[in-house]
Design a protein around this motif. Structure first.
Motif, PDB file in Angstrom:
ATOM      1  N   LEU A  49       8.897   7.859   4.172  1.00  0.00           N
ATOM      2  CA  LEU A  49      10.253   8.461   3.616  1.00  0.00           C
ATOM      3  C   LEU A  49       9.805   9.726   3.002  1.00  0.00           C
ATOM      4  O   LEU A  49       8.501   9.993   2.629  1.00  0.00           O
ATOM      5  CB  LEU A  49      10.646   7.374   2.811  1.00  0.00           C
ATOM      6  CG  LEU A  49       9.857   7.057   1.658  1.00  0.00           C
ATOM      7  CD1 LEU A  49      10.988   6.581   0.567  1.00  0.00           C
ATOM      8  CD2 LEU A  49       8.983   5.852   1.624  1.00  0.00           C
ATOM      9  N   PRO A  50      10.800  10.614   3.027  1.00  0.00           N
ATOM     10  CA  PRO A  50      10.415  11.857   2.454  1.00  0.00           C
ATOM     11  C   PRO A  50      10.326  11.675   0.980  1.00  0.00           C
ATOM     12  O   PRO A  50      10.816  10.978   0.130  1.00  0.00           O
ATOM     13  CB  PRO A  50      11.846  12.588   2.665  1.00  0.00           C
ATOM     14  CG  PRO A  50      12.826  11.587   3.037  1.00  0.00           C
ATOM     15  CD  PRO A  50      12.466  10.587   3.686  1.00  0.00           C
ATOM     16  N   ALA A  51       9.159  12.643   0.362  1.00  0.00           N
ATOM     17  CA  ALA A  51       9.172  12.473  -0.966  1.00  0.00           C
ATOM     18  C   ALA A  51       8.698  13.827  -1.431  1.00  0.00           C
ATOM     19  O   ALA A  51       8.128  14.782  -0.835  1.00  0.00           O
ATOM     20  CB  ALA A  51       8.045  11.599  -1.238  1.00  0.00           C
ATOM     21  N   ILE A  52       8.719  14.047  -2.714  1.00  0.00           N
ATOM     22  CA  ILE A  52       8.288  15.432  -3.512  1.00  0.00           C
ATOM     23  C   ILE A  52       6.937  15.021  -3.895  1.00  0.00           C
ATOM     24  O   ILE A  52       6.690  14.426  -5.053  1.00  0.00           O
ATOM     25  CB  ILE A  52       9.143  15.985  -4.577  1.00  0.00           C
ATOM     26  CG1 ILE A  52      10.599  16.205  -4.086  1.00  0.00           C
ATOM     27  CG2 ILE A  52       8.641  17.107  -5.232  1.00  0.00           C
ATOM     28  CD1 ILE A  52      11.651  16.415  -5.080  1.00  0.00           C
ATOM     29  N   VAL A  53       5.822  15.522  -3.191  1.00  0.00           N
ATOM     30  CA  VAL A  53       4.481  15.074  -3.568  1.00  0.00           C
ATOM     31  C   VAL A  53       3.820  16.133  -4.415  1.00  0.00           C
ATOM     32  O   VAL A  53       3.664  17.362  -3.982  1.00  0.00           O
ATOM     33  CB  VAL A  53       3.724  14.791  -2.157  1.00  0.00           C
ATOM     34  CG1 VAL A  53       2.165  14.439  -2.567  1.00  0.00           C
ATOM     35  CG2 VAL A  53       4.280  13.389  -1.614  1.00  0.00           C
ATOM     36  N   LYS A  54       3.316  15.957  -5.671  1.00  0.00           N
ATOM     37  CA  LYS A  54       2.677  16.983  -6.261  1.00  0.00           C
ATOM     38  C   LYS A  54       1.306  16.900  -6.047  1.00  0.00           C
ATOM     39  O   LYS A  54       0.438  17.754  -6.014  1.00  0.00           O
ATOM     40  CB  LYS A  54       3.119  16.852  -7.648  1.00  0.00           C
ATOM     41  CG  LYS A  54       4.561  16.976  -8.070  1.00  0.00           C
ATOM     42  CD  LYS A  54       5.061  16.805  -9.477  1.00  0.00           C
ATOM     43  CE  LYS A  54       6.454  17.190  -9.650  1.00  0.00           C
ATOM     44  NZ  LYS A  54       6.826  16.857 -11.063  1.00  0.00           N
ATOM     45  N   THR A  55       0.810  15.697  -6.192  1.00  0.00           N
ATOM     46  CA  THR A  55      -0.832  15.210  -6.089  1.00  0.00           C
ATOM     47  C   THR A  55      -0.698  14.144  -5.134  1.00  0.00           C
ATOM     48  O   THR A  55      -0.167  12.907  -5.317  1.00  0.00           O
ATOM     49  CB  THR A  55      -1.245  14.955  -7.528  1.00  0.00           C
ATOM     50  OG1 THR A  55      -1.269  15.904  -8.438  1.00  0.00           O
ATOM     51  CG2 THR A  55      -2.782  14.703  -7.081  1.00  0.00           C
ATOM     52  N   TYR A  79       0.856  -1.227   0.142  1.00  0.00           N
ATOM     53  CA  TYR A  79      -0.098   0.153  -0.185  1.00  0.00           C
ATOM     54  C   TYR A  79       0.967   1.351  -0.191  1.00  0.00           C
ATOM     55  O   TYR A  79       1.666   1.265   0.931  1.00  0.00           O
ATOM     56  CB  TYR A  79      -0.915  -0.132   1.317  1.00  0.00           C
ATOM     57  CG  TYR A  79      -1.774   1.193   1.382  1.00  0.00           C
ATOM     58  CD1 TYR A  79      -3.198   1.164   1.020  1.00  0.00           C
ATOM     59  CD2 TYR A  79      -1.500   2.367   2.131  1.00  0.00           C
ATOM     60  CE1 TYR A  79      -4.055   2.147   1.418  1.00  0.00           C
ATOM     61  CE2 TYR A  79      -2.245   3.462   2.343  1.00  0.00           C
ATOM     62  CZ  TYR A  79      -3.436   3.304   1.694  1.00  0.00           C
ATOM     63  OH  TYR A  79      -4.281   4.403   2.063  1.00  0.00           O
ATOM     64  N   ILE A  80       0.848   2.120  -0.836  1.00  0.00           N
ATOM     65  CA  ILE A  80       1.482   3.416  -0.948  1.00  0.00           C
ATOM     66  C   ILE A  80       0.670   4.626  -1.132  1.00  0.00           C
ATOM     67  O   ILE A  80      -0.096   4.621  -1.852  1.00  0.00           O
ATOM     68  CB  ILE A  80       2.118   3.263  -2.392  1.00  0.00           C
ATOM     69  CG1 ILE A  80       3.255   2.338  -2.578  1.00  0.00           C
ATOM     70  CG2 ILE A  80       2.979   4.545  -2.334  1.00  0.00           C
ATOM     71  CD1 ILE A  80       3.676   2.048  -3.914  1.00  0.00           C
ATOM     72  N   GLU A  81       0.677   5.397   0.239  1.00  0.00           N
ATOM     73  CA  GLU A  81       0.049   6.745  -0.044  1.00  0.00           C
ATOM     74  C   GLU A  81       0.860   7.922   0.033  1.00  0.00           C
ATOM     75  O   GLU A  81       1.921   7.838   0.633  1.00  0.00           O
ATOM     76  CB  GLU A  81      -0.861   6.710   1.288  1.00  0.00           C
ATOM     77  CG  GLU A  81      -1.659   7.751   1.587  1.00  0.00           C
ATOM     78  CD  GLU A  81      -2.530   7.894   2.820  1.00  0.00           C
ATOM     79  OE1 GLU A  81      -3.444   8.824   3.061  1.00  0.00           O
ATOM     80  OE2 GLU A  81      -2.453   6.949   3.591  1.00  0.00           O
ATOM     81  N   ALA A  82       0.653   8.677  -0.638  1.00  0.00           N
ATOM     82  CA  ALA A  82       1.363  10.195  -0.954  1.00  0.00           C
ATOM     83  C   ALA A  82       0.653  11.168   0.122  1.00  0.00           C
ATOM     84  O   ALA A  82      -0.465  11.266  -0.246  1.00  0.00           O
ATOM     85  CB  ALA A  82       1.483  10.446  -2.297  1.00  0.00           C
ATOM     86  N   ILE A  83       1.330  11.780   1.070  1.00  0.00           N
ATOM     87  CA  ILE A  83       0.654  12.567   1.555  1.00  0.00           C
ATOM     88  C   ILE A  83       1.564  13.947   1.894  1.00  0.00           C
ATOM     89  O   ILE A  83       2.527  13.869   1.004  1.00  0.00           O
ATOM     90  CB  ILE A  83       0.405  12.199   3.226  1.00  0.00           C
ATOM     91  CG1 ILE A  83       1.747  11.367   3.803  1.00  0.00           C
ATOM     92  CG2 ILE A  83      -0.733  11.183   3.244  1.00  0.00           C
ATOM     93  CD1 ILE A  83       1.656  10.937   5.440  1.00  0.00           C
ATOM     94  N   GLU A  84       1.485  14.821   2.838  1.00  0.00           N
ATOM     95  CA  GLU A  84       2.276  16.113   2.851  1.00  0.00           C
ATOM     96  C   GLU A  84       3.832  15.869   2.828  1.00  0.00           C
ATOM     97  O   GLU A  84       4.259  15.294   3.804  1.00  0.00           O
ATOM     98  CB  GLU A  84       1.709  16.810   3.788  1.00  0.00           C
ATOM     99  CG  GLU A  84       2.331  18.416   3.640  1.00  0.00           C
ATOM    100  CD  GLU A  84       1.751  19.120   2.834  1.00  0.00           C
ATOM    101  OE1 GLU A  84       2.534  19.860   2.134  1.00  0.00           O
ATOM    102  OE2 GLU A  84       0.229  18.895   2.333  1.00  0.00           O
ATOM    103  N   ASN A  85       4.547  15.896   1.648  1.00  0.00           N
ATOM    104  CA  ASN A  85       5.922  15.831   1.756  1.00  0.00           C
ATOM    105  C   ASN A  85       6.673  14.424   1.924  1.00  0.00           C
ATOM    106  O   ASN A  85       7.845  14.363   2.495  1.00  0.00           O
ATOM    107  CB  ASN A  85       6.618  16.698   2.780  1.00  0.00           C
ATOM    108  CG  ASN A  85       6.305  18.344   2.275  1.00  0.00           C
ATOM    109  OD1 ASN A  85       6.398  18.616   1.355  1.00  0.00           O
ATOM    110  ND2 ASN A  85       6.035  19.210   3.205  1.00  0.00           N
ATOM    111  N   GLN A  86       5.721  13.358   2.115  1.00  0.00           N
ATOM    112  CA  GLN A  86       6.091  12.049   2.517  1.00  0.00           C
ATOM    113  C   GLN A  86       5.395  10.983   1.753  1.00  0.00           C
ATOM    114  O   GLN A  86       4.277  11.378   1.274  1.00  0.00           O
ATOM    115  CB  GLN A  86       6.366  12.278   3.852  1.00  0.00           C
ATOM    116  CG  GLN A  86       5.030  12.071   4.574  1.00  0.00           C
ATOM    117  CD  GLN A  86       5.253  11.942   5.992  1.00  0.00           C
ATOM    118  OE1 GLN A  86       6.656  11.470   6.601  1.00  0.00           O
ATOM    119  NE2 GLN A  86       4.296  12.193   6.926  1.00  0.00           N
TER     120      GLN A  86
END
Length: 374
Positions: free
Chosen positions: A57-63, A34-41
Motif C-alpha cells: 500500500l502507498p505510504a510516506i516513508v521517511k526512514t 511483518y511490516i516493511e517500509a520501502i520506497e514510497n510504500q
C-alpha cells in the motif's frame, strides 16, 4: 523506521493479510504481522506456514526498515482512529510508536514489537505465466464450489480441497465431501499464458481468497510454481501450499443412465425443502422424502415435533420415483444456485442425483440419496 499512511488504507491491508494468520499456531511470531517500509510504500506479510499473504500500500516513508507487530492489537487500535494520516515510528527495541492528531484529541500509543529477522522468510513471486480470471467470475466459481469441500481431514485430506483444472480454454473447479459434489466451469478468454493446470488447492485458501475479492475489484492472475498456488489480486499476492495426493475420479460418480428427468422452479423447491428440513430428526440424517409422479412432487418429513407435507409443480419425463435425501445437503445446493429453473436427473433411488441449470452447462451438483424403507 518512520512512515505515515492513511488509516483506512492501512486497515484494509491489515484485514487482507490477516486472512493468513491463525490463532491456533504453535509459533507465537505467526500471530504477528511483518511490516516493511520501502520506497514510497509499505509491504505487509502474514502467514500460518501453509498460507501466506503479502500486500502493498502507498505510504510516506521517511526512514526505511522492518518490524513484526501483534496484528490483533494493531488492528483494534487503528479501528478507533478516523480516516486520516497516522504516523508510525519504530524506536530502539522494536517499539512501535503510533501518533494520530484529531481535531480535539491527540493520541500517542506504544506497542512492543519483535525483530523482523525472526519472522519466516516469505518472498513475492514474479508472476509471468498466469491465467487471468475476471473478478466476478472467480468469486462466482469459488462460491459455487467451496461449500462442498470436506472439513474432516480424517475422511481424506484431498477432499478438504478443490480440484482446479485448466486446459488452455476452460477453468474448472471440483469439490466433493462424500455426500455432495460441486462442479463449476468457465471459459477464460483474456491473458492466458498457461496451457494446462491440474492441482488440489485447500478449501481454506479459496475461502480466504473469496473474502479478499470482496475488498478489491481487480481481475485475478493465477500461477503455479514450486508446488505453490499463487494468486495476484491488485497489490496483494496469496501464496498457498497445494494438497498432495490423487483426487477422486469424480467423472465416474456422474450417472450415465438417466431414467427420470424433472424440471422445476429453483426458489419454489428451496422454500419447500427448507420448510420440510425444519421438521426432521438429525439422528436420522435429517431425512426428507420426495415422491415424483406425473406433474407433482410431494415432499414429506416427520419427527417427534411434527410433520410436513409440501407439493411442488414440476415437468417430469420418465419413470415415477420415490427417493430420500439429507435435507441439509439439499438446501446447501439450492441456496447456491442462482438460475430460475433447474433440471434434476435420476437413475434410481440409490444412485447420485444430478442437479444443473436448464440453460447452462457451467455448473452441476451431485447429491447422494439416503436409503430408507417406504
Amino acid at each position: 523506521m518512520k512512515f505515515s499512511v492513511n488509516n483506512q488504507d492501512m486497515l484494509k491491508a491489515l484485514n487482507t493479510v490477516s486472512r493468513a494468520i491463525s490463532a491456533k499456531t504453535t509459533m507465537p511470531i505467526l500471530e504477528c504481522i511483518y511490516i516493511e517500509a520501502i520506497e514510497n510504500q509499505l509491504m505487509l506479510k502474514g502467514s500460518d506456514g501453509e498460507l501466506s499473504i503479502i500486500s502493498k500500500l502507498p505510504a510516506i516513508v521517511k526512514t526505511k526498515g522492518s518490524v513484526v507487530i501483534p496484528i490483533k492489537t494493531l488492528s483494534e487500535l487503528l479501528r478507533t482512529y478516523p480516516d486520516e494520516l497516522v504516523n508510525f515510528s519504530i524506536e530502539e527495541g522494536n517499539v512501535m510508536n503510533i501518533n494520530c492528531s484529531e481535531s480535539d484529541t491527540t493520541s500517542d500509543v506504544t506497542i512492543l514489537g519483535r525483530n523482523a529477522e525472526e519472522y519466516p522468510k516469505i518472498s513475492l513471486y514474479d508472476v509471468k505465466d498466469f491465467i487471468r480470471v475476471n473478478h466476478d467470475t472467480l468469486k462466482s466459481m469459488i462460491r459455487d464450489t467451496v461449500f462442498a469441500c470436506a472439513y474432516q481431514e480424517n475422511i481424506s485430506p484431498v477432499l478438504t480441497g478443490i480440484l482446479a483444472e485448466y486446459d488452455g480454454e476452460v477453468l474448472q473447479f471440483v469439490a466433493l465431501d462424500g455426500f455432495k459434489l460441486a462442479l463449476r466451469r468457465e471459459k477464460v478468454l483474456a491473458g492466458e499464458t498457461i496451457n494446462q493446470m491440474n492441482c488440489i488447492v485447500p478449501g481454506r485458501t479459496f475461502s480466504e481468497i473469496l473474502k479478499i475479492l470482496a475488498l478489491y475489484n481487480y481481475d485475478t492472475m493465477i500461477h503455479i510454481a514450486n508446488n505453490k498456488f499463487i494468486v495476484n489480486i491488485g497489490d496483494t499476492q496469496i501464496i498457498s501450499n497445494l494438497l498432495e495426493g490423487t483426487f477422486i475420479k469424480y467423472e465416474s460418480l456422474i450417472p450415465k443412465e438417466i431414467k427420470t428427468i424433472v424440471k422445476l422452479n429453483t426458489d419454489e423447491l428451496l422454500s419447500s425443502v427448507s420448510r420440510a428440513s425444519l421438521i426432521t430428526d438429525e439422528s436420522k440424517n435429517s431425512l426428507i422424502k420426495m415422491s415424483f409422479t406425473d406433474d407433482k412432487l410431494m415432499i414429506t418429513s416427520e419427527s417427534d415435533i411434527g410433520k410436513v407435507s409440501e407439493e411442488v409443480n414440476i415437468n417430469k419425463n420418465g419413470e415415477d420415483l420415490k427417493i430420500a435425501f439429507n435435507s441439509k445437503f439439499f438446501v446447501e445446493v439450492l441456496k447456491i444456485i442462482t438460475d430460475e429453473r433447474i433440471i434434476i436427473e435420476f437413475k434410481d433411488k440409490l444412485s447420485p442425483t444430478l442437479i444443473k441449470p436448464v440453460n447452462s452447462d457451467n455448473y452441476m451438483y451431485l447429491i447422494m440419496p439416503v436409503r430408507y424403507i417406504d
